[in-house]
Design an enzyme around this catalytic site. Structure first.
Site, PDB file in Angstrom:
ATOM      1  N   PHE A 160      -3.803   4.408   5.357  1.00 49.89           N
ATOM      2  CA  PHE A 160      -3.694   2.955   5.355  1.00 49.89           C
ATOM      3  C   PHE A 160      -3.894   2.433   6.778  1.00 49.89           C
ATOM      4  O   PHE A 160      -3.420   3.027   7.740  1.00 49.89           O
ATOM      5  CB  PHE A 160      -2.328   2.530   4.814  1.00 49.89           C
ATOM      6  CG  PHE A 160      -2.227   1.059   4.555  1.00 49.89           C
ATOM      7  CD1 PHE A 160      -2.867   0.498   3.469  1.00 49.89           C
ATOM      8  CD2 PHE A 160      -1.496   0.245   5.400  1.00 49.89           C
ATOM      9  CE1 PHE A 160      -2.788  -0.863   3.223  1.00 49.89           C
ATOM     10  CE2 PHE A 160      -1.410  -1.123   5.167  1.00 49.89           C
ATOM     11  CZ  PHE A 160      -2.050  -1.683   4.078  1.00 49.89           C
ATOM     12  N   ASP A 238       4.732   7.960   5.428  1.00 48.82           N
ATOM     13  CA  ASP A 238       4.721   6.606   4.882  1.00 48.82           C
ATOM     14  C   ASP A 238       4.711   6.741   3.361  1.00 48.82           C
ATOM     15  O   ASP A 238       3.742   7.235   2.778  1.00 48.82           O
ATOM     16  CB  ASP A 238       3.478   5.844   5.366  1.00 48.82           C
ATOM     17  CG  ASP A 238       3.411   4.419   4.800  1.00 48.82           C
ATOM     18  OD1 ASP A 238       4.292   4.036   3.998  1.00 48.82           O
ATOM     19  OD2 ASP A 238       2.467   3.691   5.154  1.00 48.82           O
ATOM     20  N   TYR A 263       8.182  -3.956  -1.638  1.00 47.16           N
ATOM     21  CA  TYR A 263       7.602  -4.981  -2.499  1.00 47.16           C
ATOM     22  C   TYR A 263       6.601  -4.427  -3.505  1.00 47.16           C
ATOM     23  O   TYR A 263       6.052  -5.189  -4.303  1.00 47.16           O
ATOM     24  CB  TYR A 263       6.955  -6.092  -1.671  1.00 47.16           C
ATOM     25  CG  TYR A 263       6.050  -5.631  -0.556  1.00 47.16           C
ATOM     26  CD1 TYR A 263       4.767  -5.172  -0.812  1.00 47.16           C
ATOM     27  CD2 TYR A 263       6.482  -5.671   0.760  1.00 47.16           C
ATOM     28  CE1 TYR A 263       3.942  -4.756   0.206  1.00 47.16           C
ATOM     29  CE2 TYR A 263       5.662  -5.265   1.800  1.00 47.16           C
ATOM     30  CZ  TYR A 263       4.386  -4.807   1.518  1.00 47.16           C
ATOM     31  OH  TYR A 263       3.567  -4.394   2.532  1.00 47.16           O
ATOM     32  N   LYS A 264       6.344  -3.120  -3.499  1.00 44.51           N
ATOM     33  CA  LYS A 264       5.437  -2.533  -4.482  1.00 44.51           C
ATOM     34  C   LYS A 264       6.257  -2.066  -5.692  1.00 44.51           C
ATOM     35  O   LYS A 264       6.729  -2.874  -6.478  1.00 44.51           O
ATOM     36  CB  LYS A 264       4.648  -1.397  -3.842  1.00 44.51           C
ATOM     37  CG  LYS A 264       3.791  -1.824  -2.645  1.00 44.51           C
ATOM     38  CD  LYS A 264       3.023  -0.664  -2.081  1.00 44.51           C
ATOM     39  CE  LYS A 264       2.322  -1.014  -0.768  1.00 44.51           C
ATOM     40  NZ  LYS A 264       1.302  -2.057  -0.903  1.00 44.51           N
ATOM     41  N   ARG A 413      -8.630  -0.717  -7.857  1.00 44.47           N
ATOM     42  CA  ARG A 413      -7.394   0.054  -7.994  1.00 44.47           C
ATOM     43  C   ARG A 413      -6.652  -0.451  -9.226  1.00 44.47           C
ATOM     44  O   ARG A 413      -6.395  -1.649  -9.364  1.00 44.47           O
ATOM     45  CB  ARG A 413      -6.506  -0.095  -6.763  1.00 44.47           C
ATOM     46  CG  ARG A 413      -7.074   0.501  -5.501  1.00 44.47           C
ATOM     47  CD  ARG A 413      -6.015   0.598  -4.424  1.00 44.47           C
ATOM     48  NE  ARG A 413      -5.257  -0.641  -4.284  1.00 44.47           N
ATOM     49  CZ  ARG A 413      -4.155  -0.756  -3.535  1.00 44.47           C
ATOM     50  NH1 ARG A 413      -3.687   0.291  -2.879  1.00 44.47           N
ATOM     51  NH2 ARG A 413      -3.526  -1.908  -3.432  1.00 44.47           N
TER      52      ARG A 413
END
Length: 452
Positions: A160, A238, A263-264, A413
């Site tokens: 990322f 991560d 928040y995922k 995705r």
């Protein structure tokens, strides 16, 4: 990636129930679906009728009238309990004013322990703090300071962006250099403790993601930690695309440090505060670079010199976001009630169904799966590559049929989330995508957008 075995993190007794997918154990405790996915829409609906997690969907804002939501790996749905928990924090603020800190002061660690239960971390090793980027900087910097004579940071060129950027900045600031693992863009890096590869006795830190943000490839955290430790390096993971979705056993797998957002799959809302993990025996040996008053031993003494408190709280910096932490608590509560292994069983089944339907319906239209083919090496989302992926994603969103996202250069995705996605949602989503790819409008140019 390790599992969440032990300390009561498994599903409640009897949760598996009739109709649960058949699973096998693989090294690292990850459960992988071995039964055939539904072959018809009726079979998919029957899977929902017998889904032991069906009731969890009712805990989220998902009434079935909206488009199929397959973007929970970017932003999870809102838990129905979130407004009440946030309102309670606001009410405490209204009625107690500064007196609320008598209760709030311990919330970062208390809610952090809840996140830790989903990550295989014993109490006292996870705290809610700052953002993922800030936490990554704090822990990477502390790790580098603990290995002053080692000039190399090992990272993934396909990781990322914020991970790569933070590490690039630290390398420049400290005079280190980055060494990239030889990872496949879709398959990720496969660590091999028997071969040195990128790991040698000059490595200070190995910093990688547990699940690749684009392809969904899962890193074997146990093997990666063993290889790093054999070289004398510290590890920093991560886990933003793993926490709350893929079983993780931070303690059991020998992790040193970890960070992640909430928040995922943890469903705490946009901009919610992140979490960090520091293995207990490292907490007294590491000193993070942001010397804030919330990490001070006796913060209200307002002392002249910084003296970090013992334990995980020394990795805090400024005043914690209490309202945001209330949203984190709302987001993780349904997951804690059912257990990460039950969530993973359903996730693996949904992704397997998604892969089967993509192969049947989308590959004839020019799509290809850009995630690992082995279910044991896939996380909670599937990457589907197509030359017209970006216009297809926008067309589906505009027509309110499917909400997915796009990652350059050509990837859709698709993330079915166990807590609120049904088998029939996956089935219907692939049908909608097939219709979009066959639609002449998908050949039209679509302007670039800041958010994709």
């Amino acid at each position: 990636m390790g599992g969440a075995g032990g300390r009561g993190r498994g599903p409640p007794e009897g949760l598996a129930g009739a109709g649960a997918p058949v699973v096998d154990r693989v090294p690292g405790y990850r459960a992988v679906v071995t039964s055939a996915p539904p072959a018809t829409r009726d079979e998919a609906r029957a899977g929902d009728d017998h889904d032991p997690l069906a009731a969890v969907r009712s805990r989220f804002a998902a009434d079935g009238a909206e488009p199929v939501y397959l973007d929970g790996n970017s932003l999870g749905r809102q838990p129905l309990d979130a407004p009440a928990r946030v309102a309670a924090a606001l009410e405490q603020w209204r009625t107690r004013l500064v007196g609320g800190w008598d209760e709030w002061i311990g919330r970062p660690g208390q809610v952090g322990d809840g996140v830790g239960r989903l990550l295989g971390a014993a109490a006292g090793q996870v705290v809610i703090s700052d953002s993922t980027t800030v936490n990554l900087y704090k822990l990477a910097s502390a790790a580098l300071d603990a290995r002053p004579d080692r000039p190399v940071i090992v990272a993934d060129p396909h990781d990322f962006p914020t991970v790569r950027y933070v590490l690039q900045g630290l390398a420049e600031r400290t005079g280190r250099r980055l060494r990239w693992v030889g990872s496949d863009p879709a398959g990720g890096w496969v660590p091999d403790a028997s071969a040195a590869g990128p790991l040698a006795d000059d490595v200070a830190l190995v910093c990688l993601s547990g699940v690749n943000f684009r392809s969904g490839a899962v890193l074997d955290l146990r093997a990666a930690a063993a290889a790093a430790h054999a070289a004398g390096a510290l590890t920093l993971w991560d886990l933003s695309h793993a926490a709350g979705c893929v079983p993780v056993d931070l303690d059991g797998d020998g992790a040193d440090l970890a960070v992640g957002c909430t928040y995922k799959y943890l469903n705490a809302g946009p901009g919610a505060p992140a979490w960090l993990y520091v293995r207990e025996e490292l907490q007294s040996r590491l000193r993070q670079p942001i010397w804030g008053w919330w990490g001070q031993r006796d913060q209200f003494a307002m002392g002249e010199r910084y003296d970090p408190v013992a334990g995980i709280d020394r990795f805090q910096a400024g005043t914690p976001p209490i309202v945001g932490i209330a949203a984190v608590e709302a987001g993780i509560q349904p997951l804690l009630e059912v257990g990460i292994e039950a969530l993973w069983r359903k996730t693996a089944a949904l992704v397997a169904l998604l892969a089967a339907r993509v192969a049947a319906r989308l590959e004839p239209l020019g799509a290809r799966i850009a995630s690992p083919g082995d279910p044991a090496r896939r996380g909670g989302h599937l990457a589907v590559a197509h030359p017209r992926a970006w216009p297809a994603v926008r067309l589906l969103i505009e027509q309110r049929r499917v909400v997915a996202d796009f990652r350059p250069p050509d990837v859709m995705r698709l993330a079915p989330v166990a807590a609120y996605t049904r088998h029939v949602d996956v089935w219907d989503a692939v049908e909608h995508i097939a219709e979009a790819l066959a639609d002449p409008r998908v050949q039209l140019a679509v302007p670039a957008r800041r958010v994709t």
